[in-house]
Scaffold this motif. Structure first.
Motif, PDB file in Angstrom:
ATOM      1  N   TRP A  86       0.835  -1.197   0.000  1.00 40.63           N
ATOM      2  CA  TRP A  86       0.000   0.000   0.000  1.00 40.63           C
ATOM      3  C   TRP A  86       0.875   1.255   0.000  1.00 40.63           C
ATOM      4  O   TRP A  86       0.627   2.196  -0.750  1.00 40.63           O
ATOM      5  CB  TRP A  86      -0.933  -0.014   1.214  1.00 40.63           C
ATOM      6  N   GLU A  87       1.911   1.258   0.835  1.00 36.04           N
ATOM      7  CA  GLU A  87       2.813   2.420   0.906  1.00 36.04           C
ATOM      8  C   GLU A  87       3.538   2.644  -0.419  1.00 36.04           C
ATOM      9  O   GLU A  87       3.708   3.776  -0.863  1.00 36.04           O
ATOM     10  CB  GLU A  87       3.817   2.232   2.040  1.00 36.04           C
ATOM     11  N   LYS A  88       3.962   1.550  -1.061  1.00 34.94           N
ATOM     12  CA  LYS A  88       4.660   1.668  -2.342  1.00 34.94           C
ATOM     13  C   LYS A  88       3.705   2.143  -3.447  1.00 34.94           C
ATOM     14  O   LYS A  88       4.087   2.932  -4.303  1.00 34.94           O
ATOM     15  CB  LYS A  88       5.318   0.349  -2.717  1.00 34.94           C
ATOM     16  N   LEU A  89       2.463   1.660  -3.424  1.00 34.40           N
ATOM     17  CA  LEU A  89       1.473   2.107  -4.399  1.00 34.40           C
ATOM     18  C   LEU A  89       1.259   3.613  -4.269  1.00 34.40           C
ATOM     19  O   LEU A  89       1.180   4.334  -5.266  1.00 34.40           O
ATOM     20  CB  LEU A  89       0.146   1.376  -4.200  1.00 34.40           C
ATOM     21  N   LYS A  90       1.170   4.075  -3.036  1.00 37.58           N
ATOM     22  CA  LYS A  90       0.976   5.502  -2.778  1.00 37.58           C
ATOM     23  C   LYS A  90       2.221   6.293  -3.209  1.00 37.58           C
ATOM     24  O   LYS A  90       2.113   7.315  -3.887  1.00 37.58           O
ATOM     25  CB  LYS A  90       0.693   5.709  -1.293  1.00 37.58           C
ATOM     26  N   HIS A  91       3.404   5.809  -2.830  1.00 36.44           N
ATOM     27  CA  HIS A  91       4.661   6.495  -3.147  1.00 36.44           C
ATOM     28  C   HIS A  91       4.870   6.625  -4.653  1.00 36.44           C
ATOM     29  O   HIS A  91       5.252   7.689  -5.158  1.00 36.44           O
ATOM     30  CB  HIS A  91       5.837   5.749  -2.511  1.00 36.44           C
ATOM     31  N   TYR A  92       4.625   5.553  -5.382  1.00 34.08           N
ATOM     32  CA  TYR A  92       4.856   5.550  -6.831  1.00 34.08           C
ATOM     33  C   TYR A  92       3.629   5.990  -7.623  1.00 34.08           C
ATOM     34  O   TYR A  92       3.644   6.012  -8.858  1.00 34.08           O
ATOM     35  CB  TYR A  92       5.299   4.163  -7.301  1.00 34.08           C
ATOM     36  N   GLU A  93       2.538   6.315  -6.906  1.00 29.97           N
ATOM     37  CA  GLU A  93       1.290   6.751  -7.526  1.00 29.97           C
ATOM     38  C   GLU A  93       0.793   5.741  -8.547  1.00 29.97           C
ATOM     39  O   GLU A  93       0.449   6.073  -9.689  1.00 29.97           O
ATOM     40  CB  GLU A  93       1.468   8.138  -8.150  1.00 29.97           C
ATOM     41  N   ILE A  94       0.754   4.484  -8.115  1.00 27.89           N
ATOM     42  CA  ILE A  94       0.262   3.388  -8.966  1.00 27.89           C
ATOM     43  C   ILE A  94      -1.183   3.138  -8.574  1.00 27.89           C
ATOM     44  O   ILE A  94      -1.490   2.869  -7.414  1.00 27.89           O
ATOM     45  CB  ILE A  94       1.088   2.100  -8.762  1.00 27.89           C
ATOM     46  N   SER A  95      -2.083   3.218  -9.558  1.00 25.89           N
ATOM     47  CA  SER A  95      -3.496   2.953  -9.264  1.00 25.89           C
ATOM     48  C   SER A  95      -3.788   1.481  -9.525  1.00 25.89           C
ATOM     49  O   SER A  95      -3.219   0.867 -10.423  1.00 25.89           O
ATOM     50  CB  SER A  95      -4.405   3.849 -10.118  1.00 25.89           C
ATOM     51  N   VAL A  96      -4.683   0.955  -8.712  1.00 22.04           N
ATOM     52  CA  VAL A  96      -5.083  -0.441  -8.841  1.00 22.04           C
ATOM     53  C   VAL A  96      -6.474  -0.463  -9.431  1.00 22.04           C
ATOM     54  O   VAL A  96      -7.418   0.029  -8.817  1.00 22.04           O
ATOM     55  CB  VAL A  96      -5.059  -1.165  -7.477  1.00 22.04           C
ATOM     56  N   GLU A  97      -6.578  -1.013 -10.612  1.00 19.74           N
ATOM     57  CA  GLU A  97      -7.880  -1.116 -11.257  1.00 19.74           C
ATOM     58  C   GLU A  97      -8.456  -2.482 -10.956  1.00 19.74           C
ATOM     59  O   GLU A  97      -7.900  -3.497 -11.332  1.00 19.74           O
ATOM     60  CB  GLU A  97      -7.740  -0.918 -12.759  1.00 19.74           C
ATOM     61  N   SER A  98      -9.554  -2.490 -10.234  1.00 18.07           N
ATOM     62  CA  SER A  98     -10.187  -3.755  -9.834  1.00 18.07           C
ATOM     63  C   SER A  98     -11.375  -4.056 -10.709  1.00 18.07           C
ATOM     64  O   SER A  98     -12.028  -3.230 -11.211  1.00 18.07           O
ATOM     65  CB  SER A  98     -10.618  -3.697  -8.386  1.00 18.07           C
TER      66      SER A  98
END
Length: 98
Positions: A86-98
């Motif tokens: 979660w922290e890495k997704l936020k840091h790298y601004e990676i969106s998760v498309e579900s």
């Protein structure tokens, strides 16, 4: 069977594009010997920090693709906690498309 799964997962995580190519499979599966690493030219050289970040982003995106956006499964595949993912997704601004 588990060994083959590990090979496939590793190939997906470290492929350079959206598809795994034959060249990215282990030499033992291709029936060839491994190639010597290609030395980057001075204009291609990047810092170790940048290289690490790029590899991390690519691995996270690949894990999310393999798990169809399931963050818990992606974190397990990457060998990190859900919180770390979660922290890495936020840091790298990676969106998760579900």
């Amino acid at each position: 069977m588990r060994e083959l799964r590990n090979v496939v997962e590793r190939a997906v995580l470290f492929c350079r594009g959206s598809h795994v190519t034959v060249e990215e499979l282990p030499a033992t599966l291709r029936g060839t010997s491994p190639k010597a690493p290609v030395e980057p030219t001075p204009t291609e050289a990047i810092s170790l920090h940048q290289a690490t970040e790029q590899a991390e982003i690519q691995a996270i995106r690949a894990a999310l693709a393999v798990t169809h956006g399931r963050r818990t499964d992606a974190a397990e595949l990457l060998g990190i906690s859900r919180k770390t993912l979660w922290e890495k997704l936020k840091h790298y601004e990676i969106s998760v498309e579900s």
